[in-house]
Design a protein around this motif. Sequence first.
Motif, PDB file in Angstrom:
ATOM      1  N   THR A   1       0.845  -1.185   0.000  1.00 34.19           N
ATOM      2  CA  THR A   1       0.000   0.000   0.000  1.00 34.19           C
ATOM      3  C   THR A   1       0.885   1.240   0.000  1.00 34.19           C
ATOM      4  N   PRO A   2       0.464   2.329  -0.634  1.00 32.57           N
ATOM      5  CA  PRO A   2       1.209   3.589  -0.539  1.00 32.57           C
ATOM      6  C   PRO A   2       0.939   4.253   0.811  1.00 32.57           C
ATOM      7  N   TRP A   3       1.617   5.354   1.083  1.00 30.42           N
ATOM      8  CA  TRP A   3       1.360   6.117   2.303  1.00 30.42           C
ATOM      9  C   TRP A   3      -0.107   6.542   2.350  1.00 30.42           C
ATOM     10  N   HIS A   4      -0.741   6.355   3.518  1.00 36.12           N
ATOM     11  CA  HIS A   4      -2.140   6.732   3.668  1.00 36.12           C
ATOM     12  C   HIS A   4      -2.439   7.007   5.143  1.00 36.12           C
ATOM     13  N   PRO A   5      -3.523   7.745   5.436  1.00 31.53           N
ATOM     14  CA  PRO A   5      -3.836   8.125   6.820  1.00 31.53           C
ATOM     15  C   PRO A   5      -4.827   7.173   7.478  1.00 31.53           C
ATOM     16  N   HIS A   6      -4.844   7.221   8.818  1.00 30.09           N
ATOM     17  CA  HIS A   6      -5.890   6.552   9.607  1.00 30.09           C
ATOM     18  C   HIS A   6      -6.172   7.385  10.844  1.00 30.09           C
ATOM     19  N   ARG A   7      -7.393   7.268  11.351  1.00 29.81           N
ATOM     20  CA  ARG A   7      -7.762   7.894  12.630  1.00 29.81           C
ATOM     21  C   ARG A   7      -8.926   7.121  13.244  1.00 29.81           C
ATOM     22  N   GLY A   8      -8.899   6.972  14.567  1.00 24.63           N
ATOM     23  CA  GLY A   8     -10.065   6.499  15.296  1.00 24.63           C
ATOM     24  C   GLY A   8     -10.158   5.009  15.548  1.00 24.63           C
ATOM     25  N   PHE A   9      -9.158   4.214  15.135  1.00 26.08           N
ATOM     26  CA  PHE A   9      -9.244   2.763  15.298  1.00 26.08           C
ATOM     27  C   PHE A   9      -7.837   2.166  15.310  1.00 26.08           C
ATOM     28  N   GLU A  10      -7.763   0.831  15.334  1.00 27.15           N
ATOM     29  CA  GLU A  10      -6.485   0.117  15.315  1.00 27.15           C
ATOM     30  C   GLU A  10      -6.443  -0.827  14.125  1.00 27.15           C
ATOM     31  N   THR A  11      -5.273  -0.947  13.492  1.00 24.59           N
ATOM     32  CA  THR A  11      -5.067  -1.956  12.459  1.00 24.59           C
ATOM     33  C   THR A  11      -4.187  -3.063  13.021  1.00 24.59           C
ATOM     34  N   VAL A  12      -4.606  -4.295  12.785  1.00 23.38           N
ATOM     35  CA  VAL A  12      -3.866  -5.468  13.251  1.00 23.38           C
ATOM     36  C   VAL A  12      -3.487  -6.286  12.019  1.00 23.38           C
ATOM     37  N   THR A  13      -2.198  -6.352  11.719  1.00 30.69           N
ATOM     38  CA  THR A  13      -1.721  -7.073  10.532  1.00 30.69           C
ATOM     39  C   THR A  13      -0.955  -8.307  10.985  1.00 30.69           C
ATOM     40  N   TYR A  14      -1.470  -9.477  10.633  1.00 33.76           N
ATOM     41  CA  TYR A  14      -0.908 -10.773  11.032  1.00 33.76           C
ATOM     42  C   TYR A  14      -0.436 -11.486   9.772  1.00 33.76           C
ATOM     43  N   ILE A  15       0.856 -11.773   9.705  1.00 32.87           N
ATOM     44  CA  ILE A  15       1.429 -12.408   8.524  1.00 32.87           C
ATOM     45  C   ILE A  15       1.659 -13.892   8.782  1.00 32.87           C
ATOM     46  N   ILE A  16       1.109 -14.729   7.917  1.00 34.20           N
ATOM     47  CA  ILE A  16       1.240 -16.182   8.030  1.00 34.20           C
ATOM     48  C   ILE A  16       2.366 -16.686   7.128  1.00 34.20           C
ATOM     49  N   ASP A  17       2.392 -16.215   5.899  1.00 36.95           N
ATOM     50  CA  ASP A  17       3.457 -16.527   4.943  1.00 36.95           C
ATOM     51  C   ASP A  17       3.958 -15.236   4.328  1.00 36.95           C
ATOM     52  N   GLY A  18       5.256 -15.141   4.115  1.00 32.09           N
ATOM     53  CA  GLY A  18       5.805 -13.974   3.446  1.00 32.09           C
ATOM     54  C   GLY A  18       6.317 -12.946   4.431  1.00 32.09           C
ATOM     55  N   VAL A  19       6.601 -11.754   3.910  1.00 34.32           N
ATOM     56  CA  VAL A  19       7.188 -10.670   4.702  1.00 34.32           C
ATOM     57  C   VAL A  19       6.487  -9.368   4.332  1.00 34.32           C
ATOM     58  N   PHE A  20       6.238  -8.521   5.339  1.00 33.08           N
ATOM     59  CA  PHE A  20       5.642  -7.205   5.125  1.00 33.08           C
ATOM     60  C   PHE A  20       6.421  -6.206   5.969  1.00 33.08           C
ATOM     61  N   ASP A  21       6.757  -5.066   5.374  1.00 33.30           N
ATOM     62  CA  ASP A  21       7.429  -3.984   6.092  1.00 33.30           C
ATOM     63  C   ASP A  21       6.431  -2.880   6.388  1.00 33.30           C
ATOM     64  N   HIS A  22       6.545  -2.315   7.585  1.00 35.10           N
ATOM     65  CA  HIS A  22       5.664  -1.225   8.012  1.00 35.10           C
ATOM     66  C   HIS A  22       6.509  -0.029   8.422  1.00 35.10           C
ATOM     67  N   GLN A  23       6.028   1.175   8.101  1.00 32.52           N
ATOM     68  CA  GLN A  23       6.645   2.406   8.559  1.00 32.52           C
ATOM     69  C   GLN A  23       5.546   3.427   8.763  1.00 32.52           C
ATOM     70  N   ASP A  24       5.655   4.244   9.831  1.00 28.20           N
ATOM     71  CA  ASP A  24       4.627   5.246  10.051  1.00 28.20           C
ATOM     72  C   ASP A  24       5.235   6.585  10.441  1.00 28.20           C
ATOM     73  N   SER A  25       4.366   7.591  10.501  1.00 31.03           N
ATOM     74  CA  SER A  25       4.808   8.966  10.723  1.00 31.03           C
ATOM     75  C   SER A  25       5.130   9.267  12.175  1.00 31.03           C
ATOM     76  N   HIS A  26       4.961   8.302  13.064  1.00 25.38           N
ATOM     77  CA  HIS A  26       5.286   8.491  14.474  1.00 25.38           C
ATOM     78  C   HIS A  26       6.454   7.617  14.913  1.00 25.38           C
ATOM     79  N   GLY A  27       7.212   7.100  13.951  1.00 26.86           N
ATOM     80  CA  GLY A  27       8.414   6.352  14.279  1.00 26.86           C
ATOM     81  C   GLY A  27       8.220   4.869  14.482  1.00 26.86           C
ATOM     82  N   GLY A  28       7.009   4.390  14.362  1.00 24.26           N
ATOM     83  CA  GLY A  28       6.767   2.959  14.492  1.00 24.26           C
ATOM     84  C   GLY A  28       7.114   2.226  13.220  1.00 24.26           C
ATOM     85  N   GLY A  29       7.294   0.908  13.346  1.00 22.48           N
ATOM     86  CA  GLY A  29       7.516   0.125  12.141  1.00 22.48           C
ATOM     87  C   GLY A  29       8.487  -1.004  12.337  1.00 22.48           C
ATOM     88  N   GLY A  30       8.627  -1.790  11.296  1.00 25.20           N
ATOM     89  CA  GLY A  30       9.507  -2.941  11.299  1.00 25.20           C
ATOM     90  C   GLY A  30       9.061  -3.929  10.258  1.00 25.20           C
TER      91      GLY A  30
END
Length: 315
Positions: free
Chosen positions: A78-107
């Motif tokens: 996904t490209p950079w995009h905003p969120h407000r008011g909830f939580e996203t929970v991303t669970y990876i079973i196979d493969g790899v996903f990288d995360h980065q956010d505007s508040h320093g979170g990620g991995g």
Amino acid sequence: MPAVTVDDLTTLPRVRRPGLGDQPRPVWQVTTAPAGYEGEGFPVRRAFAGIDLARLDPFVMMDQMGEVEYAPGEPKGTPWHPHRGFETVTYIIDGVFDHQDSHGGGGSITNGDTQWMTAGAGILHIETPPEWLVQQGGLFHGIQLWVNLPREAKANAPKYQDLRSSTVALLSSEDAGAIVRVIAGSVEGHEGPGATYTPMTLVHATLEPGAQLELPWDVDFNALVYVLNGDGTVGTDRQPIHTGQSALFGAGDFLTVAADGNQESRSPKLDVVILGGRPIREPLAWAGPFVMNTKAEVVQAYEDFRKGCFGHIPA
């Protein structure tokens, strides 16, 4: 499916059998997820389409991402995009996903890892496959769940949790034919690593052919089962369910999932996501990446995003 497991399920704590006074949860509805594409074009199934939002509460939606075998150059995110008011929970079973956010979170998460992002007052983030995976291709499979926040938590500061597969609580069914991975919440006192604002439980269970799982469930929570792959039944009346279908349960002390004795060679076991939470029971105004209580709050979220109030994309 390389999500965390053990070679001998008999070494794990067993889920107790229901007692004489325990009531089974009836199956209220079975739905089939429509298929589509998200982000830059990765395939998804919208797991809970067709279920009333009031029955989903505190959840908003869930996507099954994949399962897809990418050729070299095909992996997408996904490209950079905003969120407000909830939580996203991303669970990876196979493969790899990288995360980065505007508040320093990620991995980077892979094979049973989970990233739990609390958008709260507002955040920008991006989710992409790493460059090496884009170049060589490979298997990709996971889920993303949206969990609503109660009114008093929607303005909280954003937060990021990196939940490694090694921290997930592992149990087995009473017949030792199913492994139960507790990602968040609690099953019979066994706590998952995810910290939640809204009381809830999230489980990934894998059942061997012919196995049955009778899972104790908090009586204050709703209960849903989604089939990642395989064939089986739900409820004590054994209603059929298969890949891409969801079951919504009624009230009770435990829910029942069973795997058919014969499975397809491509899906030799039954894999399900089981989740439930305490309903928030507040008005819901949902538009795109914003989940608020009123339409005016959604409009304000779009205005704040345009003004740059959600932070800035890191260099």
